[in-house]
Scaffold this motif. Structure first.
Motif, PDB file in Angstrom:
ATOM      1  N   VAL A   1       6.572  10.773  -4.178  1.00 54.99           N
ATOM      2  CA  VAL A   1       7.581  10.538  -5.639  1.00 54.99           C
ATOM      3  C   VAL A   1       8.658  10.312  -4.139  1.00 54.99           C
ATOM      4  O   VAL A   1       9.505  11.038  -3.500  1.00 54.99           O
ATOM      5  CB  VAL A   1       7.817  10.611  -6.877  1.00 54.99           C
ATOM      6  N   THR A   2       8.897   8.548  -4.227  1.00 51.76           N
ATOM      7  CA  THR A   2      10.188   8.871  -3.244  1.00 51.76           C
ATOM      8  C   THR A   2      11.958   8.593  -3.982  1.00 51.76           C
ATOM      9  O   THR A   2      11.420   9.313  -5.275  1.00 51.76           O
ATOM     10  CB  THR A   2      10.454   7.242  -2.919  1.00 51.76           C
ATOM     11  N   ARG A   3      12.894   9.093  -3.303  1.00 54.36           N
ATOM     12  CA  ARG A   3      14.527   8.896  -3.920  1.00 54.36           C
ATOM     13  C   ARG A   3      13.984   8.092  -5.432  1.00 54.36           C
ATOM     14  O   ARG A   3      15.074   8.158  -6.016  1.00 54.36           O
ATOM     15  CB  ARG A   3      14.909   9.158  -2.980  1.00 54.36           C
ATOM     16  N   ASP A   4      14.011   7.178  -4.641  1.00 53.01           N
ATOM     17  CA  ASP A   4      14.007   6.046  -6.237  1.00 53.01           C
ATOM     18  C   ASP A   4      13.227   6.046  -6.974  1.00 53.01           C
ATOM     19  O   ASP A   4      12.977   4.801  -7.938  1.00 53.01           O
ATOM     20  CB  ASP A   4      14.270   5.002  -5.363  1.00 53.01           C
ATOM     21  N   GLY A   5      12.755   6.935  -7.392  1.00 49.43           N
ATOM     22  CA  GLY A   5      11.408   6.538  -8.721  1.00 49.43           C
ATOM     23  C   GLY A   5      10.394   6.375  -8.017  1.00 49.43           C
ATOM     24  O   GLY A   5       9.012   5.930  -9.274  1.00 49.43           O
ATOM     25  N   ILE A   6       9.450   5.797  -6.795  1.00 47.57           N
ATOM     26  CA  ILE A   6       8.712   5.300  -6.797  1.00 47.57           C
ATOM     27  C   ILE A   6       7.294   6.532  -6.405  1.00 47.57           C
ATOM     28  O   ILE A   6       7.539   7.091  -5.450  1.00 47.57           O
ATOM     29  CB  ILE A   6       8.404   4.114  -5.907  1.00 47.57           C
ATOM     30  N   ALA A   7       5.851   6.488  -7.386  1.00 49.67           N
ATOM     31  CA  ALA A   7       5.005   7.275  -6.866  1.00 49.67           C
ATOM     32  C   ALA A   7       3.999   6.266  -6.226  1.00 49.67           C
ATOM     33  O   ALA A   7       3.903   5.158  -6.987  1.00 49.67           O
ATOM     34  CB  ALA A   7       4.644   7.478  -8.327  1.00 49.67           C
ATOM     35  N   ARG A   8       3.523   6.867  -4.881  1.00 48.72           N
ATOM     36  CA  ARG A   8       2.430   6.085  -4.135  1.00 48.72           C
ATOM     37  C   ARG A   8       1.407   6.153  -4.859  1.00 48.72           C
ATOM     38  O   ARG A   8       1.284   8.183  -4.698  1.00 48.72           O
ATOM     39  CB  ARG A   8       2.762   6.672  -2.966  1.00 48.72           C
ATOM     40  N   VAL A   9       0.498   5.777  -5.230  1.00 46.65           N
ATOM     41  CA  VAL A   9      -0.889   6.833  -5.953  1.00 46.65           C
ATOM     42  C   VAL A   9      -1.949   6.369  -5.405  1.00 46.65           C
ATOM     43  O   VAL A   9      -2.102   4.823  -4.911  1.00 46.65           O
ATOM     44  CB  VAL A   9      -1.117   6.220  -7.849  1.00 46.65           C
ATOM     45  N   ASP A  10      -2.707   7.614  -4.064  1.00 46.82           N
ATOM     46  CA  ASP A  10      -3.599   6.836  -3.264  1.00 46.82           C
ATOM     47  C   ASP A  10      -4.999   7.355  -3.623  1.00 46.82           C
ATOM     48  O   ASP A  10      -5.298   7.882  -4.534  1.00 46.82           O
ATOM     49  CB  ASP A  10      -3.315   7.413  -1.571  1.00 46.82           C
ATOM     50  N   LEU A  11      -6.358   6.132  -4.149  1.00 48.24           N
ATOM     51  CA  LEU A  11      -7.017   5.948  -4.442  1.00 48.24           C
ATOM     52  C   LEU A  11      -8.449   5.836  -3.487  1.00 48.24           C
ATOM     53  O   LEU A  11      -8.586   5.240  -2.905  1.00 48.24           O
ATOM     54  CB  LEU A  11      -7.026   5.167  -6.683  1.00 48.24           C
ATOM     55  N   SER A  12      -9.205   6.213  -4.313  1.00 51.34           N
ATOM     56  CA  SER A  12     -10.348   5.614  -4.187  1.00 51.34           C
ATOM     57  C   SER A  12     -10.836   3.735  -3.960  1.00 51.34           C
ATOM     58  O   SER A  12     -10.665   3.669  -4.740  1.00 51.34           O
ATOM     59  CB  SER A  12     -11.528   6.582  -4.232  1.00 51.34           C
ATOM     60  N   ALA A  13     -11.560   3.720  -3.049  1.00 48.58           N
ATOM     61  CA  ALA A  13     -12.008   2.183  -2.683  1.00 48.58           C
ATOM     62  C   ALA A  13     -13.503   2.275  -4.476  1.00 48.58           C
ATOM     63  O   ALA A  13     -13.624   1.351  -5.078  1.00 48.58           O
ATOM     64  CB  ALA A  13     -12.981   2.130  -2.002  1.00 48.58           C
ATOM     65  N   SER A  14     -13.551   3.128  -4.598  1.00 44.86           N
ATOM     66  CA  SER A  14     -15.211   3.054  -6.128  1.00 44.86           C
ATOM     67  C   SER A  14     -14.309   2.195  -7.012  1.00 44.86           C
ATOM     68  O   SER A  14     -14.522   2.114  -7.942  1.00 44.86           O
ATOM     69  CB  SER A  14     -15.299   4.157  -6.392  1.00 44.86           C
ATOM     70  N   LEU A  15     -12.359   2.587  -6.879  1.00 45.51           N
ATOM     71  CA  LEU A  15     -11.552   2.205  -8.087  1.00 45.51           C
ATOM     72  C   LEU A  15     -12.525   0.843  -8.574  1.00 45.51           C
ATOM     73  O   LEU A  15     -12.735  -0.401  -9.640  1.00 45.51           O
ATOM     74  CB  LEU A  15     -10.610   2.072  -7.991  1.00 45.51           C
TER      75      LEU A  15
END
Length: 77
Positions: free
Chosen positions: A1-15
């Motif tokens: 989670v960045t300081r400005d509140g952005i969560a980076r969610v890394d998901l599988s290509a199966s999604l």
């Protein structure tokens, strides 16, 4: 989670590969992820979806995923 509140969610290509498609299904998938994180973790205000570490244009052709997504309480009933 960045300081400005952005969560980076890394998901599988199966999604994206196994997604059933359709605009409603894609919207529910995207906001299920975004809303769950944003409404349960105070520091998260937006969510950037990544697939296999890379930014994607869309999950299934309808919702723009190039920028962090803001939660949407309107789809919760």
């Amino acid at each position: 989670v960045t300081r400005d509140g952005i969560a980076r969610v890394d998901l599988s290509a199966s999604l994206t590969r196994e997604h059933p498609g359709g605009s409603s299904s894609e919207m529910l998938t995207l906001y299920s992820i975004v809303n769950t994180l944003a409404f349960n973790i105070d520091d998260i205000h937006r969510v950037q979806i990544l697939i296999e570490g890379r930014t994607i244009d869309t999950l299934a052709g309808h919702m723009d995923c190039r920028q962090p997504v803001v939660p949407n309480i309107k789809i919760i009933k």
